[in-house]
Each structure stands twice: as structure tokens, then as C-alpha cells.
Design a protein around this motif. Structure first.
Motif, mmCIF file in Angstrom:
data_model
loop_
_atom_site.group_PDB
_atom_site.id
_atom_site.type_symbol
_atom_site.label_atom_id
_atom_site.label_comp_id
_atom_site.label_asym_id
_atom_site.label_seq_id
_atom_site.Cartn_x
_atom_site.Cartn_y
_atom_site.Cartn_z
ATOM 1 N N SER A 58 1.052 -1.184 -0.400
ATOM 2 C CA SER A 58 -0.303 0.217 0.160
ATOM 3 C C SER A 58 0.793 1.587 0.348
ATOM 4 O O SER A 58 0.695 1.944 -0.209
ATOM 5 N N GLY A 59 2.654 1.018 0.171
ATOM 6 C CA GLY A 59 2.824 2.095 0.294
ATOM 7 C C GLY A 59 3.596 3.050 -1.319
ATOM 8 O O GLY A 59 2.756 2.076 -2.205
ATOM 9 N N SER A 60 4.141 4.078 -0.969
ATOM 10 C CA SER A 60 4.294 4.526 -2.570
ATOM 11 C C SER A 60 5.929 3.765 -2.686
ATOM 12 O O SER A 60 6.328 3.316 -1.904
ATOM 13 N N PRO A 61 6.461 3.187 -3.860
ATOM 14 C CA PRO A 61 7.814 2.843 -4.325
ATOM 15 C C PRO A 61 8.431 3.308 -4.164
ATOM 16 O O PRO A 61 8.291 4.774 -4.018
ATOM 17 N N PRO A 62 9.407 2.835 -3.554
ATOM 18 C CA PRO A 62 11.167 3.572 -3.108
ATOM 19 C C PRO A 62 11.142 4.405 -4.425
ATOM 20 O O PRO A 62 11.312 3.748 -5.878
ATOM 21 N N MET A 63 11.895 5.397 -4.655
ATOM 22 C CA MET A 63 12.665 6.304 -5.557
ATOM 23 C C MET A 63 13.898 5.933 -6.075
ATOM 24 O O MET A 63 14.536 4.586 -5.252
ATOM 25 N N VAL A 64 14.122 6.064 -7.020
ATOM 26 C CA VAL A 64 15.545 5.192 -7.271
ATOM 27 C C VAL A 64 15.662 5.902 -8.396
ATOM 28 O O VAL A 64 14.993 6.967 -9.070
#
Length: 152
Positions: A58-64
Motif C-alpha cells: 500500500s505504500g509508495s514505491p521507493p525512489m530510484v
């Protein structure tokens, strides 16, 4: 154990179906699930693991970083270029320089065009060779075969 109580197997199946949040479970299953959680530490651990997984989804995807993506794509491209690509030409002809393969393909294309023209009647057929008495054919560097037209 009562007949309407939920087994561990049923709880794990419903946990997979509905997730760890009790709000998503059907109301008729919630009481049995709470009773199963109260009696089994293994089910509580499974519910905690499912809750952590639900939070991850449910969280936002990690920044890459863009630099990391560029490094990954260049490494994948370098690996793909380093490995020979086995295609139909490689299977039929083996490993050859590209110029040789291109010449061979052009020759096959021309041969197909000429044969199609002869079969369609738009090109004159090649003249039949005059029969000779005997012909030699070199089938191998060490073996010479004599063709005289006789079947053996």
C-alpha cells in the motif's frame, strides 16, 4: 473445539484471500479469525507478516536514482551484446562473419527471384545442358566421384 471454529488452515487461506486487515474480512469470518488468533502464536506471526506485506504494497514505491537505472540498463545491454545471439541463420549456417551471411542471404534472394520468374514464365528457362559422356564431381578434397549417368 467447536464445529464453527476456524482451523489454522482455513485462517491462513482466508488471510491470503482477504489480507491482514480485519476490515476486509467478511463479517461472518471475523469472530472465528479472532478466536484462532487468540489461541495460536503461529497464526499471530503469520498475520503480522501479512500485515507487513500489506503495508509494503500500500505504500509508495521507493525512489530510484536515474544514475542507478542508467547503470542497470548499460550493464544489461553490455551483457546482451557479449552473449552471441542464436538465431535461425546461426542454426542453419553456423558462426560466420556478418558480411558472409549478408552475401549468402542476397544470393538466396536472387536465386528465389530467378526461380520464381522461370516458374511463372516471365523469364526464359535456362538452356538444357548438352549431354556429355562422363563428368567428374569433387565432393570432398580427397574423393573424386565419376558421374556417367548410370544408376547403380
Amino acid at each position: 473445539m467447536r464445529e464453527d471454529s476456524m482451523t489454522d488452515r482455513d485462517f491462513l487461506r482466508h488471510l491470503d484471500d482477504y489480507g491482514a486487515s480485519p476490515n476486509r474480512w467478511p463479517p461472518e469470518l471475523r469472530a472465528g479469525a479472532e478466536a484462532a488468533l487468540a489461541r495460536s502464536p503461529a497464526l499471530r506471526a503469520a498475520a503480522d507478516e501479512a500485515l507487513a506485506f500489506d503495508r509494503l504494497l500500500s505504500g509508495s514505491p521507493p525512489m530510484v536514482e536515474d544514475a542507478r537505472i542508467d547503470r542497470l540498463l548499460s550493464a544489461a545491454g553490455a551483457t546482451a551484446r557479449a552473449v552471441p545471439q542464436d538465431g535461425l541463420v546461426l542454426l542453419l549456417l553456423g558462426r560466420m562473419p556478418r558480411r558472409t551471411v549478408a552475401g549468402f542471404c542476397a544470393a538466396l534472394l536472387a536465386l528465389g527471384w530467378l526461380t520464381g520468374g522461370w516458374l511463372a514464365g516471365t523469364l526464359p528457362a535456362p538452356a538444357a545442358p548438352t549431354p556429355r559422356g562422363q563428368e567428374l564431381a569433387l565432393l570432398h578434397d580427397d574423393v573424386v566421384t565419376l558421374f556417367d549417368g548410370e544408376s547403380r
